[in-house]
Motif scaffolding. Sequence first.
Motif, mmCIF file in Angstrom:
data_model
loop_
_atom_site.group_PDB
_atom_site.id
_atom_site.type_symbol
_atom_site.label_atom_id
_atom_site.label_comp_id
_atom_site.label_asym_id
_atom_site.label_seq_id
_atom_site.Cartn_x
_atom_site.Cartn_y
_atom_site.Cartn_z
ATOM 1 N N GLU A 52 1.110 -0.853 0.076
ATOM 2 C CA GLU A 52 0.213 0.267 0.164
ATOM 3 C C GLU A 52 0.834 1.202 0.535
ATOM 4 O OE1 GLU A 52 -2.148 -0.034 3.272
ATOM 5 O OE2 GLU A 52 -3.767 -1.890 2.508
ATOM 6 N N LEU A 53 2.378 1.141 0.943
ATOM 7 C CA LEU A 53 3.081 2.247 0.865
ATOM 8 C C LEU A 53 3.374 2.230 -0.793
ATOM 9 C CD1 LEU A 53 4.158 4.877 2.692
ATOM 10 C CD2 LEU A 53 5.408 3.316 2.895
ATOM 11 N N GLU A 54 3.923 1.360 -1.440
ATOM 12 C CA GLU A 54 4.271 1.640 -2.254
ATOM 13 C C GLU A 54 3.494 1.823 -3.661
ATOM 14 O OE1 GLU A 54 7.429 -1.794 -2.309
ATOM 15 O OE2 GLU A 54 5.970 -2.412 -3.167
ATOM 16 N N THR A 55 2.226 2.018 -3.584
ATOM 17 C CA THR A 55 0.949 2.119 -4.164
ATOM 18 C C THR A 55 0.587 3.692 -4.587
ATOM 19 O OG1 THR A 55 0.150 0.456 -4.440
ATOM 20 C CG2 THR A 55 -0.815 1.784 -5.227
ATOM 21 N N ALA A 56 0.704 4.053 -3.053
ATOM 22 C CA ALA A 56 0.656 5.507 -2.960
ATOM 23 C C ALA A 56 2.209 6.888 -3.075
ATOM 24 C CB ALA A 56 0.420 5.931 -1.353
ATOM 25 N N ALA A 57 3.280 5.867 -3.095
ATOM 26 C CA ALA A 57 4.688 6.510 -3.088
ATOM 27 C C ALA A 57 5.336 7.015 -4.183
ATOM 28 C CB ALA A 57 5.500 5.903 -1.666
ATOM 29 N N TYR A 58 5.298 5.954 -5.060
ATOM 30 C CA TYR A 58 5.913 5.988 -6.433
ATOM 31 C C TYR A 58 5.357 7.298 -7.191
ATOM 32 C CZ TYR A 58 9.191 2.253 -4.796
ATOM 33 O OH TYR A 58 10.471 1.508 -4.662
ATOM 34 N N PRO A 59 4.097 7.062 -7.148
ATOM 35 C CA PRO A 59 3.411 7.806 -8.395
ATOM 36 C C PRO A 59 3.676 9.841 -7.597
ATOM 37 C CG PRO A 59 1.401 6.518 -7.863
ATOM 38 C CD PRO A 59 2.934 6.030 -6.959
ATOM 39 N N ALA A 60 3.508 9.665 -6.360
ATOM 40 C CA ALA A 60 3.581 11.018 -5.629
ATOM 41 C C ALA A 60 5.187 11.552 -5.189
ATOM 42 C CB ALA A 60 3.390 10.485 -4.237
ATOM 43 N N LEU A 61 6.288 10.528 -5.785
ATOM 44 C CA LEU A 61 7.260 10.680 -5.511
ATOM 45 C C LEU A 61 7.356 11.241 -7.176
ATOM 46 C CD1 LEU A 61 8.703 8.069 -3.906
ATOM 47 C CD2 LEU A 61 9.117 10.895 -3.120
ATOM 48 N N ASP A 62 6.749 10.679 -8.490
ATOM 49 C CA ASP A 62 7.217 11.107 -9.505
ATOM 50 C C ASP A 62 6.284 12.697 -9.810
ATOM 51 O OD1 ASP A 62 7.746 9.022 -10.411
ATOM 52 O OD2 ASP A 62 5.932 7.582 -10.866
ATOM 53 N N TYR A 93 14.887 5.233 -3.432
ATOM 54 C CA TYR A 93 14.169 5.871 -4.880
ATOM 55 C C TYR A 93 13.953 7.444 -3.707
ATOM 56 C CZ TYR A 93 11.041 6.568 -8.443
ATOM 57 O OH TYR A 93 10.020 7.371 -9.565
ATOM 58 N N ILE A 94 13.431 7.398 -2.429
ATOM 59 C CA ILE A 94 12.951 9.560 -2.025
ATOM 60 C C ILE A 94 14.257 10.014 -2.190
ATOM 61 C CG2 ILE A 94 12.246 10.106 0.286
ATOM 62 C CD1 ILE A 94 10.433 7.498 0.333
ATOM 63 N N ASP A 95 15.364 9.383 -0.997
ATOM 64 C CA ASP A 95 16.655 9.544 -1.406
ATOM 65 C C ASP A 95 16.783 9.807 -3.281
ATOM 66 O OD1 ASP A 95 16.510 9.605 1.463
ATOM 67 O OD2 ASP A 95 17.880 7.449 0.979
ATOM 68 N N ASP A 96 16.904 9.763 -3.244
ATOM 69 C CA ASP A 96 17.526 9.787 -5.089
ATOM 70 C C ASP A 96 16.767 11.218 -6.025
ATOM 71 O OD1 ASP A 96 19.371 7.901 -5.440
ATOM 72 O OD2 ASP A 96 18.190 6.552 -6.510
ATOM 73 N N THR A 97 15.361 10.878 -4.955
ATOM 74 C CA THR A 97 14.075 12.052 -5.810
ATOM 75 C C THR A 97 14.725 12.813 -4.954
ATOM 76 O OG1 THR A 97 12.229 10.648 -6.069
ATOM 77 C CG2 THR A 97 11.472 12.900 -5.537
ATOM 78 N N GLU A 98 15.064 13.265 -3.737
ATOM 79 C CA GLU A 98 14.937 14.790 -3.121
ATOM 80 C C GLU A 98 16.822 15.149 -3.550
ATOM 81 O OE1 GLU A 98 15.619 13.418 1.474
ATOM 82 O OE2 GLU A 98 14.063 13.376 0.954
ATOM 83 N N ASP A 99 17.618 14.410 -3.688
ATOM 84 C CA ASP A 99 19.119 15.080 -4.625
ATOM 85 C C ASP A 99 18.373 15.484 -5.637
ATOM 86 O OD1 ASP A 99 20.346 13.636 -2.703
ATOM 87 O OD2 ASP A 99 20.608 12.178 -3.765
ATOM 88 N N TYR A 100 17.137 15.058 -6.205
ATOM 89 C CA TYR A 100 17.214 15.378 -7.851
ATOM 90 C C TYR A 100 16.410 16.507 -7.298
ATOM 91 C CZ TYR A 100 14.265 16.375 -12.249
ATOM 92 O OH TYR A 100 14.145 17.082 -13.342
ATOM 93 N N ILE A 101 15.432 17.034 -6.310
ATOM 94 C CA ILE A 101 15.281 18.492 -6.413
ATOM 95 C C ILE A 101 16.262 19.736 -5.843
ATOM 96 C CG2 ILE A 101 12.732 19.343 -4.508
ATOM 97 C CD1 ILE A 101 11.749 17.159 -4.562
ATOM 98 N N ASN A 102 17.330 18.536 -5.188
ATOM 99 C CA ASN A 102 17.863 19.392 -4.444
ATOM 100 C C ASN A 102 18.807 20.426 -5.530
ATOM 101 O OD1 ASN A 102 16.732 19.424 -1.344
ATOM 102 N ND2 ASN A 102 18.828 18.104 -2.031
#
Length: 393
Positions: free
Chosen positions: A170-180, A304-313
């Motif tokens: 459930e967490l993966e289903t909600a997290a990956y679209p939110a990060l994208d 994946y969250i850490d990579d997204t944070e790096d991309y946002i930074n």
Amino acid sequence: MARDGYVVPVDQQQGVVTAKKKARSSRSWMLLDATGQSTVLDVDKYAIMHRVQIHARDLRILDPLLSYPSTILGREKAIVLNLEHIKAIITSDEVLLRDPWDEHVIPVVKELQRRLPSENAVRLDHSEGRENPGGHNDEAGEEDESPFEFRALEVALEAICSFLAARTTELETAAYPALDELTSKISSRNLDKVRKLKSSMTRLTARVQKVRDELEQLLDDDDDMADLYLSRKLAGASPVSVSGAANWFAASPTLGSKISRASRASIITVRGDENDVEELEMLLEAYFMQIDSTLNKLTALREYIDDTEDYINIQLDNHRNQLIQLELFLSSGTVSLSIFSLVTAIFGMNIPYTWNEHHGYMFKWVVIVPGIFTSVLFILVMSYSRYKGLVGS
């Protein structure tokens, strides 16, 4: 004037307080025996301690009001199990489940009722009322099946591993679209959504990690695994201990037959098999691999969250550099305008100078010379900024 109302007598007050204390101390338990029959018990902790012979510190682990981590403890005649919402006491012939009406515990109760009864137990019940010439075959079948406590432990481990795996999915289903979505559009709403998901992931990772550590600790210690063999310890007990166990577990309908079969098999089980924990080790390893797979999914999600944070930074740094570049342009333009204003102010003062006689030179002094100077200054500032890497190309 008398006040409205009435005075409660002291005896009635004490009765109310005693009833509240009793209701508070009593907890709902569900008893499941080896045949899958369930009975709801409303007893206090002392009755439970007397029934399964555990200490108060072990029963305190199962208190829902206290936040104890996931734990599997092997005691002399019971297994104390605290896995998230599954809080149970497993003996050699019965299971005591706490808070059986919880929405997450009801599926566990149904699964226990389905899987606890064994074919050999049914055949044994039929053979108790008549002579069984094939009793040796029944005993052989009993030796091949898993002990009661292992079947109950397997149901609990399967339930908790499936529960945590479902929460992870459930967490993966909600997290990956939110990060994208956050990578495509950085906004306060998306950032707050990802922050909440990251907090949920951190809490879930801690829960999964604790269950994994508990299983790993059991697998690393053969003595702890040997403590979970309740049937083996019951089979290896002396006749005095067996009679004592019968008194402790008098509520079980099949305990006498289990003790008799355990006595007949004690010669085989006691000699050389006390340290044999292969069966339990295989059981724990299977669910250890499952919970480790769940933890790996959470670890991949964290990466994946850490990579997204790096991309946002990186994006924020690029925007920051663009703002710095704009600030340099504005600062350079301000300096140029200031120089023009300075020259204009000097030549605009009402002071008699000799160069005021020929106004044809005013355009040259006011426009051409300051313009050339400020242009050169602006080019030098931008060249120096690019050389130092403050702005992009």
